[in-house]
Design a protein around this motif. Structure first.
Motif, PDB file in Angstrom:
ATOM      1  N   PHE A   1      -7.772  -3.297   5.733  1.00  0.00           N
ATOM      2  CA  PHE A   1      -7.523  -2.428   4.550  1.00  0.00           C
ATOM      3  C   PHE A   1      -8.648  -2.661   3.830  1.00  0.00           C
ATOM      4  CE2 PHE A   1      -3.000  -2.616   5.389  1.00  0.00           C
ATOM      5  CZ  PHE A   1      -2.636  -1.402   5.326  1.00  0.00           C
TER       6      PHE A   1
ATOM      7  N   ASN B   1       0.801  -1.240  -0.023  1.00  0.00           N
ATOM      8  CA  ASN B   1      -0.062   0.117  -0.141  1.00  0.00           C
ATOM      9  C   ASN B   1       0.818   1.065  -0.016  1.00  0.00           C
ATOM     10  OD1 ASN B   1      -2.963  -0.125   0.099  1.00  0.00           O
ATOM     11  ND2 ASN B   1      -2.297  -1.878   1.555  1.00  0.00           N
TER      12      ASN B   1
ATOM     13  N   THR C   1      -7.412  -3.304  -5.425  1.00  0.00           N
ATOM     14  CA  THR C   1      -6.264  -3.766  -4.983  1.00  0.00           C
ATOM     15  C   THR C   1      -6.341  -4.590  -3.665  1.00  0.00           C
ATOM     16  OG1 THR C   1      -5.161  -1.795  -3.922  1.00  0.00           O
ATOM     17  CG2 THR C   1      -4.685  -2.329  -6.373  1.00  0.00           C
ATOM     18  N   ASN C   2      -6.818  -3.954  -2.696  1.00  0.00           N
ATOM     19  CA  ASN C   2      -6.853  -4.370  -1.339  1.00  0.00           C
ATOM     20  C   ASN C   2      -7.968  -5.580  -1.256  1.00  0.00           C
ATOM     21  OD1 ASN C   2      -4.952  -3.260   0.787  1.00  0.00           O
ATOM     22  ND2 ASN C   2      -5.570  -1.355  -0.525  1.00  0.00           N
TER      23      ASN C   2
ATOM     24  N   SER D   1       0.693   4.015  -2.946  1.00  0.00           N
ATOM     25  CA  SER D   1       0.635   5.413  -2.548  1.00  0.00           C
ATOM     26  C   SER D   1       1.594   6.294  -3.723  1.00  0.00           C
ATOM     27  CB  SER D   1       0.739   5.598  -1.037  1.00  0.00           C
ATOM     28  OG  SER D   1      -0.285   5.229  -0.554  1.00  0.00           O
TER      29      SER D   1
ATOM     30  N   SER E   1      -2.224   1.762   8.165  1.00  0.00           N
ATOM     31  CA  SER E   1      -0.803   0.935   8.006  1.00  0.00           C
ATOM     32  C   SER E   1      -0.234   1.030   9.446  1.00  0.00           C
ATOM     33  CB  SER E   1      -0.042   1.526   7.082  1.00  0.00           C
ATOM     34  OG  SER E   1      -0.575   1.116   5.734  1.00  0.00           O
TER      35      SER E   1
ATOM     36  N   THR F   1     -10.773   0.847   2.973  1.00  0.00           N
ATOM     37  CA  THR F   1     -10.739   1.313   1.536  1.00  0.00           C
ATOM     38  C   THR F   1     -12.095   1.077   1.052  1.00  0.00           C
ATOM     39  OG1 THR F   1     -10.092  -1.066   0.680  1.00  0.00           O
ATOM     40  CG2 THR F   1      -8.431   0.505   1.164  1.00  0.00           C
TER      41      THR F   1
ATOM     42  N   ILE G   1      -5.012   5.682   4.732  1.00  0.00           N
ATOM     43  CA  ILE G   1      -4.334   4.490   4.303  1.00  0.00           C
ATOM     44  C   ILE G   1      -3.045   4.197   5.170  1.00  0.00           C
ATOM     45  CG2 ILE G   1      -2.886   2.949   2.729  1.00  0.00           C
ATOM     46  CD1 ILE G   1      -6.127   2.888   2.237  1.00  0.00           C
TER      47      ILE G   1
ATOM     48  N   TYR H   1      -7.159   2.145  -4.542  1.00  0.00           N
ATOM     49  CA  TYR H   1      -7.049   1.428  -3.146  1.00  0.00           C
ATOM     50  C   TYR H   1      -8.028   0.237  -2.849  1.00  0.00           C
ATOM     51  CZ  TYR H   1      -3.776   5.091  -1.672  1.00  0.00           C
ATOM     52  OH  TYR H   1      -2.733   6.032  -1.599  1.00  0.00           O
TER      53      TYR H   1
END
Length: 450
Positions: free
Chosen positions: A305, A40, A64-65, A44, A288, A309, A284, A61
């Motif tokens: 996530f 991630n 992908t997550n 970014s 994290s 997201t 994000i 985001y």
């Protein structure tokens, strides 16, 4: 004789064991434990480089997550797929029976597969992917397991891409640009760039969890008025006075939460741009840091996530739906016309209507997701902006951070108070809806991340 037989059998078994393929080393789990955080972070950086708008970034985001989550699920029997829960997501391919997999690698490959498709320069991801796999091989993994895992991750990623291509994003690229109104109450392009309105058709994007873009509606803004005795004039005057009487702390808060992905600067006849995180990217990074501070396992990170997201993505869809229904005037336009023609906001005004505040909506949505996952009064330190030279900020809870993010838009001179207050209510509703509707754990399993 019996002793000799036992010794002989032991030697045969030891020799047989030595000939067997070695299991994946323990170092592999240590290396991949926070890989989703690192992927991630890389995403970014790519989003900053590609200069995606905040709504578009939130879409990237999310997909992908979700892909990373789905490729990891088979390795964690307590969790379940989101197929049938997320709008339009059909059954995700299952691993082949009889094959051995290392699901963290499959998860990373699924993330990378989607990322390459949704960003502008696939080679940027391919380089990072190659470096990741070189490290995996150096630590040690059975060749067959690596190949199986990569193939499965790619299959999951391609399934998610096929789902993403049906969300109306591509169709929205060809839709008509926003037509400016002659009404004095409605949004007009603002200096210095007078850019056209960004993503006027974002409400046509398929939501991830919401039934429709308008499911979580904000309360109406204050009716427009130019009379000094009116409520609207007083709301504008509040922003004007905040700007005139600003102090160092308020300016720091405004800049800390600015998260404008493409700020322009002009020197003489030269205009140049600086890129930064999007507002979604800021949350994000918060997610994290929380995952690392709690030291939760990879599946719990994938859950976190996914919730954050999808809350961000649906938050932008909900917010943009309202923005282009109200087409509300910006403080900069109103104040310069009716209060003080020499006034300028501290921050550069984003190129889209004012109400509701995007920061307030998506920050409250992310805060709702994180609060549902990790509990209220979760104190944390936000170091997101160290990269651009701003100090860390400490918060007693996720909602406290979201409230400051909303307030920062008033300090920056780009939103009226109702945009923040009603936007926060809207965002909280979105985040809670996502948490209520998505079930990552199978029945009877622990619901909260501890």
């Amino acid at each position: 004789m019996k002793l000799f037989t036992r010794i002989l059998i032991a030697l045969i078994l030891a020799n047989f064991s030595a000939c067997q393929p070695k299991p994946n080393p323990a170092g592999l789990d240590a290396f991949t434990r926070f890989q989703l955080v690192e992927w991630n972070k890389h995403l970014s950086r790519i989003i900053i480089t590609d200069i995606f708008s905040p709504p578009v970034a939130s879409r990237i985001y999310a997909y992908t997550n979700i892909a990373a989550y789905e490729a990891l699920v088979p390795g964690f029997p307590a969790c379940q797929s989101l197929a049938g829960q997320l709008n339009g997501l059909e059954n995700v391919p299952a691993p082949e029976q009889g094959k051995e997999y290392y699901y963290p690698v499959a998860s990373a490959e699924a993330f990378a597969t989607v990322m390459k498709k949704l960003t502008l320069v696939p080679t940027n991801t391919e380089k990072y992917e190659t470096e990741y796999l070189e490290k995996i091989k150096k630590i040690g993994i059975k060749k067959e397991v690596l190949e199986n895992s990569l193939a499965y991750g790619k299959k999951v990623g391609e399934h998610v891409i096929a789902w993403a291509l049906k969300d109306n994003y591509l169709e929205s690229r060809a839709m008509q640009r926003h037509m400016l109104s002659q009404k004095i109450s409605e949004w007009q392009p603002t200096p210095p760039d007078y850019m056209p309105a960004v993503e006027p058709h974002w409400n046509t994007i398929r939501p991830f969890v919401m039934d429709s873009a308008s499911q979580c509606k904000p309360h109406d803004p204050t009716p427009f008025d130019t009379l000094p005795s009116s409520k609207f004039y007083k709301e504008a005057e509040e922003i004007y006075l905040l700007g005139k009487n600003s102090d160092e702390e308020k300016q720091l808060i405004a800049k800390f939460w600015d998260d404008n992905p493409n700020v322009s600067y002009t020197k003489g006849h030269i205009t140049y741009f600086k890129q930064k995180l999007t507002p979604g990217g800021h949350w994000i990074t918060i997610t994290s840091n929380v995952c690392k501070s709690k030291n939760i396992n990879p599946m719990e990170q994938a859950e976190a996530f996914v919730f954050v997201t999808t809350s961000l993505a649906d938050g932008f869809i909900s917010c943009w739906d309202a923005k282009y229904k109200f087409v509300h005037i910006r403080p900069e336009t109103y104040i310069e016309k009716y209060i003080d023609p020499e006034w300028d906001p501290l921050l550069q005004t984003p190129p889209f209507p004012e109400f509701p505040s995007g920061h307030s909506v998506i920050s409250a949505a992310a805060a709702a997701a994180l609060t549902n996952l990790f509990g209220d009064n979760f104190a944390f330190t936000d170091s997101t902006q160290l990269a651009i030279g701003l100090p860390v900020r400490k918060f007693r809870s996720f909602y406290a951070a979201a409230a400051e993010a909303g307030l920062s838009r008033m300090y920056g001179g780009i939103h009226f108070r109702p945009a923040n207050e009603h936007g926060a209510e809207e965002g909280k509703e979105v985040g809670n809806l996502v948490y209520q509707k998505l079930k990552t754990r199978r029945s009877g399993q622990l619901a909260k991340l501890q």
